[in-house]
Design an enzyme around this catalytic site. Structure first.
Site, PDB file in Angstrom:
ATOM      1  N   LEU A 221       1.018  -1.230   0.151  1.00 16.81           N
ATOM      2  CA  LEU A 221       0.102   0.214   0.113  1.00 16.81           C
ATOM      3  C   LEU A 221       0.763   1.314   0.117  1.00 16.81           C
ATOM      4  O   LEU A 221       0.338   2.336   0.059  1.00 16.81           O
ATOM      5  CB  LEU A 221      -0.818   0.104   1.065  1.00 16.81           C
ATOM      6  CG  LEU A 221      -1.895  -1.113   1.467  1.00 16.81           C
ATOM      7  CD1 LEU A 221      -2.701  -1.016   2.633  1.00 16.81           C
ATOM      8  CD2 LEU A 221      -3.030  -0.778   0.173  1.00 16.81           C
ATOM      9  N   ARG A 222       2.040   1.332  -0.111  1.00 18.24           N
ATOM     10  CA  ARG A 222       2.931   2.344  -0.103  1.00 18.24           C
ATOM     11  C   ARG A 222       2.509   3.248  -1.288  1.00 18.24           C
ATOM     12  O   ARG A 222       2.615   4.556  -1.092  1.00 18.24           O
ATOM     13  CB  ARG A 222       4.492   1.972  -0.282  1.00 18.24           C
ATOM     14  CG  ARG A 222       5.476   3.313   0.070  1.00 18.24           C
ATOM     15  CD  ARG A 222       6.765   2.766  -0.446  1.00 18.24           C
ATOM     16  NE  ARG A 222       7.296   1.553   0.650  1.00 18.24           N
ATOM     17  CZ  ARG A 222       7.729   1.710   1.675  1.00 18.24           C
ATOM     18  NH1 ARG A 222       7.840   2.940   2.224  1.00 18.24           N
ATOM     19  NH2 ARG A 222       8.248   1.008   2.358  1.00 18.24           N
ATOM     20  N   ALA A 223       2.204   2.737  -2.407  1.00 18.14           N
ATOM     21  CA  ALA A 223       2.006   3.668  -3.442  1.00 18.14           C
ATOM     22  C   ALA A 223       0.842   4.383  -3.181  1.00 18.14           C
ATOM     23  O   ALA A 223       0.736   5.632  -3.438  1.00 18.14           O
ATOM     24  CB  ALA A 223       1.667   2.796  -4.796  1.00 18.14           C
TER      25      ALA A 223
ATOM     26  N   GLY B 214      12.289   1.523   6.412  1.00 15.89           N
ATOM     27  CA  GLY B 214      11.530   1.791   5.278  1.00 15.89           C
ATOM     28  C   GLY B 214       9.795   2.282   5.576  1.00 15.89           C
ATOM     29  O   GLY B 214       9.070   2.230   4.881  1.00 15.89           O
TER      30      GLY B 214
END
Length: 350
Positions: free
Chosen positions: A243-245, A327
């Site tokens: 879900l980083r994008a 991260g």
């Protein structure tokens, strides 16, 4: 600014709109995770990074040289002083020097993974923590990370690519008129740097004020269900991992809305940032239709090859012995308007 030579003005960059947009977004919200600029030699990658530094509060540009050690980057702890005096003695590194400025890393793809890890962790969190033998020290390290690379010299691992907030891929210019404009501007700057900069002083001042106002407005901007839905659809169509994008796209769209002086984040803002968010995260075998792909590619001028994105490393163990969640994209306050509740009905009745 570091060094005696004046920087080429950010406002004078020619035919670099996607790159300028990405850099300004990162300047407004450095926690997005920095900008990776990929392209062949001589495409103004370093020029743009140096120009960006002038727009920030302290105008600080810090360059990480190839061959730098981890201690040079993150700083060092004097453990003997802890044992002798009971106090932590910390010698700051480049991350501390870059606070409130730009940390520029040329040929970032040639750095050891441990250094890239540390860079991306600090860029996203705004904090640098040094840990040695049970002793730790933390300090603010809120900077705009700009990493550049020439793909001919090797790629970054997918795990590291994914942690960059935005990516822009530059290409050689084959338009004669544009090339002439670029060359003429460069020759004029080299002939009379100070006179050239005076010609762009008003535009530079406007951009500085725009970035400052956008930073102040950032926490007040909100996005509704339509924006969330559009972000989800774009990320699903690109077959991204995790879900980083989604999170980066929302934050980038919000930063762009702030730069535009908008009252809320809109689908149009999402469209303008989508390519730079997805460029390095899209899987080659994505499920987008050809029509969607064509629409996506015309939303911005920064286009590039598709690269896969892998899952983050399974181990949290780091070279310094810490177990921090490197991260991790830290929480960021954001207005949310008209978002449907996701609380289960059973929980509401309690």
């Amino acid at each position: 600014m570091n060094g005696s030579l004046p920087a080429f003005p950010f406002a004078a960059l020619i035919d670099q709109q996607p790159l300028q947009q990405a850099l300004l977004i990162a300047a407004v919200d450095p926690g997005i995770g920095g900008v990776l600029v990929s392209g062949p030699r001589g495409t103004a990658k370093s020029t743009a990074a140096r120009a960006l530094a002038e727009l920030l509060p302290e105008g600080q540009l810090v360059t990480l040289p190839l061959g730098a050690s981890e201690e040079r980057l993150i700083g060092t702890l004097d453990l003997e002083a802890v044992l002798r005096d009971g106090a932590v003695k910390f010698s700051p590194g480049l991350l501390a020097q870059a606070h409130r400025g730009v940390l520029y890393v040329d040929e970032i793809n040639l750095l050891p993974d441990t250094l890239v890890d540390a860079l991306l962790d600090a860029a996203a969190s705004g904090v640098n923590t040094v840990e040695r033998d049970g002793v730790s020290h933390s300090h603010d390290a809120r900077f705009v990370l700009v990493g550049t690379m020439n793909p001919e010299e090797g790629e970054l691992r997918p795990q590291l690519l994914d942690r960059f907030g935005l990516m822009v891929e530059l290409e050689n210019c084959f338009d004669p008129q544009v090339r002439q404009r670029i060359v003429k501007a460069r020759l004029a700057f080299d002939l009379d740097p100070h006179g050239f900069r005076r010609a762009y002083a008003a535009q530079q001042s406007d951009i500085v004020q725009q970035v400052g106002a956008a930073r102040n407005a950032l926490p007040e901007l909100s996005f509704d269900d339509a924006v969330h839905e559009h972000v989800s659809r774009l990320c699903i169509d690109a077959a991204v991992d995790g879900l980083r994008a989604d999170l980066v796209m929302l934050r980038a769209a919000r930063a762009l809305a702030a730069l535009d002086g908008a009252e809320a984040v809109t689908v149009a803002h999402v469209e303008q940032v989508a390519t730079s968010v997805l460029l390095h995260r899209r899987h080659a075998g994505d499920v987008r239709s050809e029509a969607d792909a064509a629409s996506q590619e015309t939303a911005t001028r920064s286009t590039g090859k598709q690269t896969g994105s892998g899952q983050p490393d399974s181990s949290n163990a780091k070279p310094d012995g810490s177990t921090r969640d490197w991260g991790y994209l830290p929480p960021e306050p954001a207005g949310i308007a008209n978002v449907k509740s996701v609380i289960p009905l059973a929980a509401k009745k309690r």
